[in-house]
Design an enzyme around this catalytic site. Sequence first.
Site, mmCIF file in Angstrom:
data_model
loop_
_atom_site.group_PDB
_atom_site.id
_atom_site.type_symbol
_atom_site.label_atom_id
_atom_site.label_comp_id
_atom_site.label_asym_id
_atom_site.label_seq_id
_atom_site.Cartn_x
_atom_site.Cartn_y
_atom_site.Cartn_z
ATOM 1 N N ASP A 42 0.872 -1.171 0.000
ATOM 2 C CA ASP A 42 0.000 0.000 0.000
ATOM 3 C C ASP A 42 0.911 1.224 0.000
ATOM 4 O O ASP A 42 1.864 1.284 0.785
ATOM 5 C CB ASP A 42 -0.837 -0.016 1.293
ATOM 6 C CG ASP A 42 -2.228 0.517 1.080
ATOM 7 O OD1 ASP A 42 -2.349 1.595 0.487
ATOM 8 O OD2 ASP A 42 -3.183 -0.148 1.531
ATOM 9 N N ASP A 100 -3.040 4.733 -2.418
ATOM 10 C CA ASP A 100 -4.068 5.306 -1.557
ATOM 11 C C ASP A 100 -4.527 6.638 -2.168
ATOM 12 O O ASP A 100 -3.702 7.448 -2.590
ATOM 13 C CB ASP A 100 -3.417 5.560 -0.180
ATOM 14 C CG ASP A 100 -4.416 5.883 0.901
ATOM 15 O OD1 ASP A 100 -5.306 5.046 1.152
ATOM 16 O OD2 ASP A 100 -4.314 6.970 1.505
ATOM 17 N N GLU A 128 -6.790 3.299 -5.754
ATOM 18 C CA GLU A 128 -8.034 3.433 -4.992
ATOM 19 C C GLU A 128 -8.790 4.637 -5.566
ATOM 20 O O GLU A 128 -8.803 5.714 -4.992
ATOM 21 C CB GLU A 128 -7.733 3.670 -3.504
ATOM 22 C CG GLU A 128 -8.977 3.631 -2.633
ATOM 23 C CD GLU A 128 -8.827 4.402 -1.321
ATOM 24 O OE1 GLU A 128 -7.927 5.261 -1.199
ATOM 25 O OE2 GLU A 128 -9.648 4.172 -0.425
ATOM 26 N N HIS A 168 -11.371 -2.449 3.986
ATOM 27 C CA HIS A 168 -11.196 -2.093 5.393
ATOM 28 C C HIS A 168 -11.873 -0.783 5.775
ATOM 29 O O HIS A 168 -11.777 -0.352 6.920
ATOM 30 C CB HIS A 168 -9.697 -2.002 5.697
ATOM 31 C CG HIS A 168 -9.015 -0.947 4.891
ATOM 32 N ND1 HIS A 168 -8.849 -1.041 3.519
ATOM 33 C CD2 HIS A 168 -8.493 0.247 5.236
ATOM 34 C CE1 HIS A 168 -8.255 0.032 3.066
ATOM 35 N NE2 HIS A 168 -8.021 0.830 4.089
ATOM 36 N N ASP A 169 -12.503 -0.117 4.813
ATOM 37 C CA ASP A 169 -13.174 1.158 5.106
ATOM 38 C C ASP A 169 -14.688 1.033 5.132
ATOM 39 O O ASP A 169 -15.384 1.994 5.442
ATOM 40 C CB ASP A 169 -12.805 2.206 4.036
ATOM 41 C CG ASP A 169 -11.342 2.594 4.089
ATOM 42 O OD1 ASP A 169 -10.775 2.604 5.203
ATOM 43 O OD2 ASP A 169 -10.760 2.881 3.025
HETATM 44 C C1 NOJ Z 1 -7.988 5.452 2.177
HETATM 45 C C2 NOJ Z 1 -7.725 4.300 3.091
HETATM 46 O O1 NOJ Z 1 -8.315 3.150 2.551
HETATM 47 C C3 NOJ Z 1 -8.291 4.679 4.456
HETATM 48 O O2 NOJ Z 1 -8.271 3.583 5.345
HETATM 49 C C4 NOJ Z 1 -7.517 5.840 4.980
HETATM 50 O O3 NOJ Z 1 -8.116 6.300 6.180
HETATM 51 C C5 NOJ Z 1 -7.483 7.001 3.979
HETATM 52 N N1 NOJ Z 1 -7.243 6.560 2.632
HETATM 53 C C6 NOJ Z 1 -6.402 7.986 4.342
HETATM 54 O O4 NOJ Z 1 -5.143 7.467 4.035
#
Ligand code: NOJ
Length: 559
Positions: A120, A221, A282, A344-345
């Site tokens: 990542d 990211d 992403e 994970h979000d």
């Molecule tokens: C996206 C990530 O998936 C998330 O977990 C993170 O909080 C934010 N970007 C900030 O890096």
Amino acid sequence: MKHLLALLFISIPIFAELEAKSKNSNWWKEAVIYQIYTRSYADSNGDGIGDLNGITAKLDYLADLGIDVIWLTPFYQSPNADFGYDIQDYMTVGKEYGTLSDYDKLIREAASRGIYVINDLVLNHTSDRHPWFINSRSSRSSNKRDWYIWHDPNDDAPPNNWQSIFGGSAWKMDALTGQYYYHFFYAGQPDLNWRNPEVQDALSKVMRFWLDRGAAGFRLDVPDTLLEDPEMPDNPIGEGLNWVGDPNMLHKYNMDLPEVHGIMRQLRKVIDEYPAAILLGETGSPETIDELLVWYGESDELHLAMNFLYTNVRELSAEKFTRHVIESDKHTDIGWPVYLLSNHDRTRHLSRFADGLHNNAIAKQLAAMTLTLRGTPILYYGEEIGMTTQDPVRLEDVKDPIGRLFWPDFKGRDGSRTPMQWNSSQYSGFSQVKPWLSVPASAAKINVEIQLNDDQSILTFYRKLLAVRNSSSALRHGEWTHIPTQNHEVFAYLRHSLSESVLVILNMSASEHDLDLQELVMNSTFEVLLSNHDRRFITEALLNLQPYETVIARVLKAQ
Ligand code: NOJ
Ligand code: CA
């Protein structure tokens, strides 16, 4: 010389599978990616936190599952204001996750099983404890001042109305120098200034550091937040409030600026120095497939751009998925699709789609769809056993800062990051000690050990499904064609290569439906490859589909 020969003999057969994969420069189009939330997969040293050696110990499990790539969420040194997405040192392994030599071992061991590892890469921001930021904030004349985004107050207020995605102003006053710094995420995550060539160079070095160690590329990211309008105009405000209770803001001047594609092209050049490496983005902000396709450039930006429009289809509705996939599949020549349901979000997809009655069939159906569309699927650890989101029940247990901030309306993201459920032991085989996040009670029944021994389990289905996919040219790289069914609760399509055609039928409803197969694919017989209802043969022309039934069948030559 003798040593060298011995080495050659050992290494050639070990890496043969990976070598074969990387000879195909489009290997990533046929790959299945498996996202591991590093902190929650397996704890090897008894501190309650998942680590790299823990993952290495599970590589046989992953190889048997049939995946090709592991994406590791950040394992770098970090004060964990955002659990690793706030990086303090890009070129170390955080001590709770292991060492650089553990990383090297993971890469080696994964390679010996034909598995690539991608890291990542958080480019938009660092931790406020990164030496670059500490230097930058130390004085207005610091040689790193321009590595971040500093601005004078607007009278006594922040420079403009930009909001942080995690709530409140995106500007924080730093009393030391009397200026504000900009942070799109938490205040502990100051944004780097990507218009500064020194920043670009520094991050290219970071990329080469990991690529030289054998990383097969990066998951980027939030690439859409890399650049801001240097004039810093106020953003337009829409109607109502957003999920954190701030006015709804259109991020016109601080997201998705067209110049970001120049940065993507630079990153791609670095990646292209390494024949097998890829960039997976992403890409969360596009509202249409056309906006998503922009991220692929002219095959000189991202290899893979995550299609969150698919992730955002909220209902298990054949009509909705049909409409979406037809749109997504239109321009695979411009951009190879990337389908994912969980990460994970977000709330895990089984928690979003399960109806309480047909949970197993639904879990299997969603897997079947995601793994048989034309594109590269990403699985999220634990979905293969049907893990669901388990939010914390007490405020004092919440680890994710936004969960504490917005409790109880929003309980944060911990619930989708709980320890992997390996077996029925006290801490689900994840650890010998109390893990950093509690193990859900469901782990006693929903775990790898039980499901490996159950023919009907979700895990067995995933393993069979991946085996079917991996041995099918049609499913790996064939064309995708929608097959209209006259039934709005059934989604059907064909995957076809030169040598093979595979029919996929998904009854996305709790009702039974009869489907005339000869109407779908004329003059054919079918060999069932997989079904979530234990259907082994199709003997009748009229197929009576059970609730949420999924059938994957090879189309045999015309009768
Ligand atoms: C996206 C990530 O998936 C998330 O977990 C993170 O909080 C934010 N970007 C900030 O890096
Ligand atoms: Ca550990």
